[in-house]
Write an enzyme that holds these catalytic residues in place. Structure first.
Site, PDB file in Angstrom:
ATOM      1  N   LYS A 193      29.812 -21.800 -11.585  1.00 20.83           N
ATOM      2  CA  LYS A 193      30.217 -20.784 -12.568  1.00 20.83           C
ATOM      3  C   LYS A 193      29.588 -21.073 -13.928  1.00 20.83           C
ATOM      4  CE  LYS A 193      34.708 -20.120 -10.470  1.00 20.83           C
ATOM      5  NZ  LYS A 193      35.986 -20.810 -10.477  1.00 20.83           N
ATOM      6  N   LYS A 234      31.016 -35.076 -15.793  1.00 22.20           N
ATOM      7  CA  LYS A 234      31.601 -34.412 -16.976  1.00 22.20           C
ATOM      8  C   LYS A 234      31.338 -35.241 -18.228  1.00 22.20           C
ATOM      9  CE  LYS A 234      33.781 -30.989 -14.912  1.00 22.20           C
ATOM     10  NZ  LYS A 234      33.297 -29.654 -14.908  1.00 22.20           N
ATOM     11  N   LYS A 280      23.654 -26.736  -6.832  1.00 19.04           N
ATOM     12  CA  LYS A 280      24.557 -25.763  -6.212  1.00 19.04           C
ATOM     13  C   LYS A 280      24.839 -24.597  -7.145  1.00 19.04           C
ATOM     14  CE  LYS A 280      28.840 -27.591  -7.938  1.00 19.04           C
ATOM     15  NZ  LYS A 280      30.223 -27.389  -8.014  1.00 19.04           N
TER      16      LYS A 280
HETATM   17  P1  TYM Z   1      36.308 -24.803  -7.984  1.00 21.04           P
HETATM   18  O1  TYM Z   1      37.195 -23.896  -8.743  1.00 21.04           O
HETATM   19  O2  TYM Z   1      35.163 -25.412  -8.688  1.00 21.04           O
HETATM   20  O3  TYM Z   1      35.736 -24.091  -6.700  1.00 21.04           O
HETATM   21  C1  TYM Z   1      36.594 -23.416  -5.804  1.00 21.04           C
HETATM   22  C2  TYM Z   1      36.119 -23.559  -4.372  1.00 21.04           C
HETATM   23  O4  TYM Z   1      34.785 -23.065  -4.227  1.00 21.04           O
HETATM   24  C3  TYM Z   1      33.969 -24.054  -3.643  1.00 21.04           C
HETATM   25  N1  TYM Z   1      32.607 -23.958  -4.199  1.00 21.04           N
HETATM   26  C4  TYM Z   1      31.505 -23.960  -3.461  1.00 21.04           C
HETATM   27  N2  TYM Z   1      31.310 -24.044  -2.120  1.00 21.04           N
HETATM   28  C5  TYM Z   1      30.052 -23.980  -1.669  1.00 21.04           C
HETATM   29  N3  TYM Z   1      28.967 -23.858  -2.477  1.00 21.04           N
HETATM   30  C6  TYM Z   1      29.104 -23.779  -3.821  1.00 21.04           C
HETATM   31  N4  TYM Z   1      28.043 -23.626  -4.600  1.00 21.04           N
HETATM   32  C7  TYM Z   1      30.417 -23.840  -4.363  1.00 21.04           C
HETATM   33  N5  TYM Z   1      30.916 -23.787  -5.620  1.00 21.04           N
HETATM   34  C8  TYM Z   1      32.256 -23.870  -5.498  1.00 21.04           C
HETATM   35  C9  TYM Z   1      34.608 -25.382  -4.009  1.00 21.04           C
HETATM   36  O5  TYM Z   1      34.221 -26.400  -3.114  1.00 21.04           O
HETATM   37  C10 TYM Z   1      36.071 -25.029  -3.908  1.00 21.04           C
HETATM   38  O6  TYM Z   1      36.520 -25.090  -2.578  1.00 21.04           O
HETATM   39  N6  TYM Z   1      39.115 -28.903  -7.903  1.00 21.04           N
HETATM   40  C11 TYM Z   1      38.908 -27.624  -7.274  1.00 21.04           C
HETATM   41  C12 TYM Z   1      40.117 -26.703  -7.350  1.00 21.04           C
HETATM   42  C13 TYM Z   1      41.353 -27.306  -6.807  1.00 21.04           C
HETATM   43  C14 TYM Z   1      41.659 -27.504  -5.431  1.00 21.04           C
HETATM   44  C15 TYM Z   1      42.943 -28.096  -5.420  1.00 21.04           C
HETATM   45  C16 TYM Z   1      40.994 -27.246  -4.242  1.00 21.04           C
HETATM   46  C17 TYM Z   1      42.395 -27.756  -7.551  1.00 21.04           C
HETATM   47  N7  TYM Z   1      43.360 -28.237  -6.709  1.00 21.04           N
HETATM   48  C18 TYM Z   1      43.584 -28.430  -4.222  1.00 21.04           C
HETATM   49  C19 TYM Z   1      41.621 -27.578  -3.046  1.00 21.04           C
HETATM   50  C20 TYM Z   1      42.890 -28.162  -3.034  1.00 21.04           C
HETATM   51  C21 TYM Z   1      37.753 -26.941  -7.983  1.00 21.04           C
HETATM   52  O7  TYM Z   1      37.449 -27.229  -9.126  1.00 21.04           O
HETATM   53  O8  TYM Z   1      37.187 -25.950  -7.290  1.00 21.04           O
END
Ligand code: TYM
Length: 329
Positions: A197, A111, A194
Site C-alpha cells: 500500500k 521499519k 512485493k
Molecule cells: P497487511 O494489512 O499488511 O496485509 C493484509 C493481508 O494482505 C497480505 N498481503 C499480501 N499478500 C500477497 N502479496 C502481497 N503483495 C501482499 N501484500 C499484503 C498480507 O500477507 C496480509 O495477509 N499484520 C498484518 C495484519 C494483522 C493480522 C493479524 C493478520 C494484524 N493482526 C492477525 C493475520 C492475523 C498486516 O499488516 O497485514
C-alpha cells in the site's frame, strides 16, 4: 469446524496483493469453518494516521471485505478496537515476549531502516498484538500472504510459551494457511519487491479502468530476451505472476512461449494484462461503490460482528486470567 482468524490494516484501499494473498482465501474458507475476520485498526496506529483518515479507511476496508464476498452471516466481521480483550491479552503476552526477539523481527528492522525517527514501542510489540488477535479466539488457521510468515512464527512461539509456562495445553498452535500451497506473494509493478500500500506500486480493487491501464502500461520491463530460452528477468517474471492470478492459463502460456522464442512484445503483454485486471476488478469495484455509500448497513455489520467476537474473546480472557492466577481470593 476449525477456527480461522485473520485481519488487514486499514492503511488505504485494498490492492491485488491483499486480495490474492488474503481476502480470496477468507471468502473460500467461510463456508466450512468458524471464521473471524477483522480490521486491524490498532495495528495501523504505528504510523499515526489522522483521525479522519483512520475512520474513513476502516469504513473503506469494511466495504471492500463485503464487496469481495465476505458474508456477515457466515463470518464474524469486526473491528479490532471493538474487542478490549485483545488489548488485555496483549498486555499479558508482553510479559513473556523478549526485547531481543522482538528487535530481531524482520518487519521491525525494516521499519527502523525506513523511518529511524519513528521507532515507537507499538512497532516493537506489533507481533505480540498480532498474536493476541489470533489466539484470543484460539484459532488454528490463519490465511495470510507470505510477508506475514515470520509474524505467524512468533504467534506460534508466544502461544507455546504460554502453554508451557502455565502447564496447560490451552492455546492451539496456529498455522499460516493457503490450502496446502506456498503462501502467496504478489509483486508490484515497479520491477522489484512485493505489491504494497505504501510503495505506490499496486493496483487497487477500487481502481478505475483508465488508471489501471495507465499504471500497467508504465510497469517496469527490461530490454527484452537476448536469446531463445533465456531466463526471465525479475520485472517480467513479476508481470507473469500477476497474469497468473488474473488471466486465463492459456494467455499466460502464450506470453511465456513468446518470451522463450524471443517474439514477445511487451506492449502487447501489458495491454492484455491491463484488460484482464480490469475484467477481474470491475464487479468488485462496482460493489465497493454500492456498499460504501450504505453507512447504515456497514454499521449493522460491525455491530453484529462485535457481539459475536466478544462472546468468543471474553471466554478466553476469563480462562487466561484464571490460569495466570488473576482470580478472587
Ligand atoms: P497487511 O494489512 O499488511 O496485509 C493484509 C493481508 O494482505 C497480505 N498481503 C499480501 N499478500 C500477497 N502479496 C502481497 N503483495 C501482499 N501484500 C499484503 C498480507 O500477507 C496480509 O495477509 N499484520 C498484518 C495484519 C494483522 C493480522 C493479524 C493478520 C494484524 N493482526 C492477525 C493475520 C492475523 C498486516 O499488516 O497485514
Amino acid at each position: 469446524m476449525e477456527t480461522v482468524v485473520s485481519g488487514i490494516r486499514p492503511t488505504g484501499n485494498l490492492h491485488l496483493g491483499n486480495y490474492f494473498g488474503a481476502v480470496k482465501n477468507f471468502v473460500k474458507m467461510q463456508d466450512n469453518n468458524n471464521c473471524l475476520f477483522f480490521i486491524a485498526d490498532y495495528h495501523s496506529l504505528t504510523t499515526h494516521p489522522t483521525p479522519t483518515d483512520l475512520q474513513g479507511n476502516v469504513k473503506q476496508v469494511l466495504a471492500e471485505y463485503l464487496a469481495s464476498g465476505l458474508d456477515p452471516e457466515k463470518s464474524v466481521i469486526y473491528i479490532q478496537s471493538d474487542l478490549p480483550e485483545v488489548a488485555e491479552l496483549t498486555l499479558l503476552l508482553n510479559m513473556n515476549a523478549y526485547i531481543g526477539e522482538l528487535e530481531r523481527t524482520a518487519s521491525f528492522k525494516e521499519k527502523v531502516r525506513q523511518n529511524p525517527d519513528n521507532v515507537n514501542a507499538g512497532l516493537l510489540t506489533y507481533p505480540v498484538l498480532m498474536a493476541a488477535d489470533i489466539i484470543i479466539h484460539r484459532a488454528r488457521k490463519v490465511p495470510v500472504g507470505k510477508d506475514q510468515e515470520q509474524h505467524l512464527e512468533m504467534t506460534r512461539k508466544f502461544a507455546a510459551r504460554f502453554n508451557r509456562m502455565y502447564g496447560a495445553e490451552y492455546f492451539p498452535i496456529p498455522e499460516p494457511f493457503n490450502f496446502g500451497e506456498e503462501l502467496v506473494k504478489i509483486p508490484g509493478l515497479d520491477g522489484t519487491g512485493k505489491m504494497g500500500k505504501s510503495s505506490g506500486n499496486g493496483i487497487y480493487l477500487a481502481e478505475d479502468p483508465a488508471s489501471i491501464r495507465k499504471k500497467v502500461m508504465r510497469a517496469v520491463t527490461d530490454a527484452g530476451p537476448v536469446e531463445k530460452n533465456s531466463p526471465v528477468s525479475e520485472p517480467i517474471s513479476n508481470l507473469f505472476t500477476i497474469m497468473s492470478v488474473v488471466s486465463k492459463p492459456e494467455t499466460l502460456q502464450y506470453f511465456k512461449d513468446a518470451y522463450s522464442d524471443c517474439s514477445i512484445r511487451y506492449g502487447d503483454l501489458k495491454k492484455q494484462l491491463a484488460e484482464d485486471i480490469i475484467t477481474f476488478v470491475a464487479p468488485i469495484r462496482e460493489r465497493i461503490l454500492e456498499i460504501s455509500s450504505d453507512s447504515e448497513y456497514l454499521r449493522k455489520v460491525v455491530k453484529m460482528g462485535k457481539e459475536k467476537a466478544h462472546a468468543s474473546a471474553s471466554q478466553t480472557i476469563k480462562d487466561v486470567r484464571e490460569l495466570i492466577g488473576i482470580r478472587p481470593f
